[in-house]
Design a protein around this motif. Structure first.
Motif, PDB file in Angstrom:
ATOM      1  N   THR A 275       0.848  -1.186   0.000  1.00 11.96           N
ATOM      2  CA  THR A 275       0.000   0.000   0.000  1.00 11.96           C
ATOM      3  C   THR A 275       0.887   1.239   0.000  1.00 11.96           C
ATOM      4  O   THR A 275       1.935   1.260   0.657  1.00 11.96           O
ATOM      5  CB  THR A 275      -0.971  -0.019   1.199  1.00 11.96           C
ATOM      6  OG1 THR A 275      -1.829   1.115   1.147  1.00 11.96           O
ATOM      7  CG2 THR A 275      -0.235  -0.038   2.518  1.00 11.96           C
ATOM      8  N   VAL A 276       0.501   2.242  -0.784  1.00 15.99           N
ATOM      9  CA  VAL A 276       1.314   3.444  -0.937  1.00 15.99           C
ATOM     10  C   VAL A 276       0.505   4.678  -0.534  1.00 15.99           C
ATOM     11  O   VAL A 276      -0.724   4.683  -0.597  1.00 15.99           O
ATOM     12  CB  VAL A 276       1.831   3.613  -2.384  1.00 15.99           C
ATOM     13  CG1 VAL A 276       2.729   2.454  -2.779  1.00 15.99           C
ATOM     14  CG2 VAL A 276       0.680   3.762  -3.365  1.00 15.99           C
ATOM     15  N   TRP A 293       4.201   2.371   2.127  1.00 16.80           N
ATOM     16  CA  TRP A 293       4.926   3.625   1.970  1.00 16.80           C
ATOM     17  C   TRP A 293       4.087   4.698   2.650  1.00 16.80           C
ATOM     18  O   TRP A 293       3.043   5.099   2.143  1.00 16.80           O
ATOM     19  CB  TRP A 293       5.160   3.928   0.496  1.00 16.80           C
ATOM     20  CG  TRP A 293       6.350   3.213  -0.045  1.00 16.80           C
ATOM     21  CD1 TRP A 293       7.600   3.713  -0.249  1.00 16.80           C
ATOM     22  CD2 TRP A 293       6.419   1.838  -0.446  1.00 16.80           C
ATOM     23  NE1 TRP A 293       8.449   2.747  -0.734  1.00 16.80           N
ATOM     24  CE2 TRP A 293       7.741   1.585  -0.875  1.00 16.80           C
ATOM     25  CE3 TRP A 293       5.493   0.789  -0.484  1.00 16.80           C
ATOM     26  CZ2 TRP A 293       8.158   0.339  -1.326  1.00 16.80           C
ATOM     27  CZ3 TRP A 293       5.898  -0.449  -0.930  1.00 16.80           C
ATOM     28  CH2 TRP A 293       7.223  -0.674  -1.347  1.00 16.80           C
ATOM     29  N   GLN A 294       4.535   5.112   3.828  1.00 18.86           N
ATOM     30  CA  GLN A 294       3.752   6.018   4.667  1.00 18.86           C
ATOM     31  C   GLN A 294       3.929   7.462   4.243  1.00 18.86           C
ATOM     32  O   GLN A 294       5.044   7.960   4.084  1.00 18.86           O
ATOM     33  CB  GLN A 294       4.154   5.867   6.138  1.00 18.86           C
ATOM     34  CG  GLN A 294       3.427   6.846   7.059  1.00 18.86           C
ATOM     35  CD  GLN A 294       3.690   6.568   8.510  1.00 18.86           C
ATOM     36  OE1 GLN A 294       3.669   5.422   8.946  1.00 18.86           O
ATOM     37  NE2 GLN A 294       3.936   7.614   9.279  1.00 18.86           N
ATOM     38  N   ALA A 295       2.817   8.154   4.096  1.00 16.47           N
ATOM     39  CA  ALA A 295       2.848   9.574   3.760  1.00 16.47           C
ATOM     40  C   ALA A 295       3.257  10.384   4.989  1.00 16.47           C
ATOM     41  O   ALA A 295       2.732  10.159   6.076  1.00 16.47           O
ATOM     42  CB  ALA A 295       1.482  10.026   3.267  1.00 16.47           C
ATOM     43  N   LEU A 323       8.427  18.846  -2.663  1.00 13.99           N
ATOM     44  CA  LEU A 323       7.912  17.488  -2.816  1.00 13.99           C
ATOM     45  C   LEU A 323       8.545  16.616  -1.743  1.00 13.99           C
ATOM     46  O   LEU A 323       9.774  16.591  -1.611  1.00 13.99           O
ATOM     47  CB  LEU A 323       8.243  16.925  -4.200  1.00 13.99           C
ATOM     48  CG  LEU A 323       7.489  17.522  -5.385  1.00 13.99           C
ATOM     49  CD1 LEU A 323       7.955  16.864  -6.681  1.00 13.99           C
ATOM     50  CD2 LEU A 323       5.986  17.366  -5.220  1.00 13.99           C
ATOM     51  N   VAL A 324       7.720  15.925  -0.971  1.00 12.34           N
ATOM     52  CA  VAL A 324       8.232  15.067   0.095  1.00 12.34           C
ATOM     53  C   VAL A 324       8.073  13.609  -0.319  1.00 12.34           C
ATOM     54  O   VAL A 324       7.193  13.257  -1.107  1.00 12.34           O
ATOM     55  CB  VAL A 324       7.497  15.323   1.428  1.00 12.34           C
ATOM     56  CG1 VAL A 324       7.721  16.750   1.897  1.00 12.34           C
ATOM     57  CG2 VAL A 324       6.008  15.051   1.300  1.00 12.34           C
ATOM     58  N   THR A 325       8.935  12.773   0.200  1.00 15.27           N
ATOM     59  CA  THR A 325       8.902  11.350  -0.131  1.00 15.27           C
ATOM     60  C   THR A 325       8.265  10.551   0.995  1.00 15.27           C
ATOM     61  O   THR A 325       8.313  10.946   2.160  1.00 15.27           O
ATOM     62  CB  THR A 325      10.324  10.818  -0.388  1.00 15.27           C
ATOM     63  OG1 THR A 325      11.132  11.075   0.774  1.00 15.27           O
ATOM     64  CG2 THR A 325      10.942  11.507  -1.586  1.00 15.27           C
ATOM     65  N   CYS A 326       7.665   9.446   0.628  1.00 11.44           N
ATOM     66  CA  CYS A 326       7.070   8.550   1.614  1.00 11.44           C
ATOM     67  C   CYS A 326       8.142   7.631   2.198  1.00 11.44           C
ATOM     68  O   CYS A 326       9.160   7.364   1.558  1.00 11.44           O
ATOM     69  CB  CYS A 326       5.962   7.714   0.973  1.00 11.44           C
ATOM     70  SG  CYS A 326       4.534   8.685   0.434  1.00 11.44           S
TER      71      CYS A 326
END
Length: 341
Positions: A275-276, A293-295, A323-326
């Motif tokens: 799950t993303v 992949w946690q927001a 832009l942030v990464t998970c």
């Protein structure tokens, strides 16, 4: 009781620097701001927002608007609000959530600032063609969006890097020997409304899966466990079952996985599931827990407030574009198929 002068001495900066950081009248370097915040925390200093608003002729209030998209189980949204609220308080502001109906929001948000009820606006759950943004840009109201429009080149925003997140998840599946992947995405209604994450996730998934040589297909589901259960029966009861599933629909994927187990299928031996743009809480709702992949919702909220206050301090500064990464958390839901005979 600690004073602003005490904070300045403790942080080793000028009193005016502390004042600029708290008021937002001038930009303060990130390292200096961190020293001041550390000094405030150690001394227990709490700014007097009312006195400062009178002195600066600002309200010291930021308005956050959330439209009426159907984002059931949208834990990330609540994390964004929490992070923004905490960050605003740290910087001497009050964050208020304004429950304005979507059709009235463009005019009412503009009036909110124009009539002196707030200094600036944070927009959450942004559409690709968002009438709120057109209205605020036209009127010159300071604002920052958590999310991007179709053309964000002149927009101040903080958003998730959906392309990078989906690419990471696909690469993880490819490295484990998977070649046929299915996306459980957001509903067609959300896509039709132009909800950015719904549109971007479908577009990015199709392109990135094709580039990596995956067999791939997509399903747009309502955000409900029943929709996930129905899809499990439809797809996994057929002869053409994928070997992996990627989900960007928290409620649907929980129903999907639970129905797999009712059908007697084993996760991940029979099917890997990830799950993303999700949360660890959602990932832990199944057995085994899902690789996710946690927001970074709270980080997004904090950075959104910082960007908006920087804009208030210097309206002519270049737009904030982040832009942030998970963050990946490994559950037990991915099978290494390279070992399979």
């Amino acid at each position: 009781m600690a004073t602003m002068s005490d904070v300045a001495r403790h942080a080793g900066v000028a009193l005016s620097t502390v004042s600029y950081m708290l008021s937002g009248d001038k930009p303060v370097a990130a390292a200096t701001r961190e020293r001041i915040e550390h000094a405030m925390a150690e001394l227990g200093y709490r700014p007097n927002a009312i006195a400062r608003s009178l002195a600066s002729r600002r309200t010291r209030i930021l308005a956050l608007h959330l439209p009426e998209f159907d984002v059931s189980a949208g834990e990330t949204v609540f994390e964004i609000v929490r992070g923004a609220y905490d960050r605003a308080a740290e910087r001497g502001y009050l964050l208020t959530v304004w429950p304005i109906a979507s059709q009235r929001a463009p005019q009412e948000l503009r009036d909110l600032v124009g009539q002196g009820h707030a200094d600036g606006v944070l927009l959450v759950e942004v559409a690709l063609d968002d009438p709120r943004i057109d209205s605020l840009q036209t009127s010159g109201v300071p604002f920052l969006s958590v999310g991007r429009t179709r053309d964000p080149s002149q927009l101040s925003y903080v958003d998730i890097d959906f392309e990078a997140t989906i690419a990471q998840a696909l690469d993880t599946l490819a490295a484990s020997g998977h070649r046929d992947v299915m996306l459980i995405g957001r509903s067609r209604a959300m896509e039709a409304e132009g909800y950015g994450p719904a549109v971007r996730s479908h577009e990015d998934f199709a392109r990135l899966a094709q580039e990596r040589g995956f067999e791939h297909r997509e399903y747009a589901l309502e955000p409900s466990p029943q929709a996930g259960r129905d899809l499990a029966r439809e797809v996994c009861g057929s002869s053409r079952r994928p070997d992996a599933v990627m989900a960007m629909n928290d409620l649907a994927v929980v129903g999907f996985v639970n129905e797999l187990q009712v059908m007697g299928l084993d996760l991940p031996a029979d099917l890997s599931v990830v799950t993303v743009v999700s949360s660890r809480r959602t990932a832990s709702m199944t057995s085994p827990s899902l690789t996710a992949w946690q927001a970074p919702g709270e980080e997004m909220g904090r950075r959104a407030v910082d960007g908006l206050l920087d804009q208030l301090a210097d309206p002519h500064a270049p737009p904030t574009q982040v832009l942030v990464t998970c963050t990946q958390y490994d559950g037990g839901s991915v099978e290494d198929r390279r070992r399979s005979p």
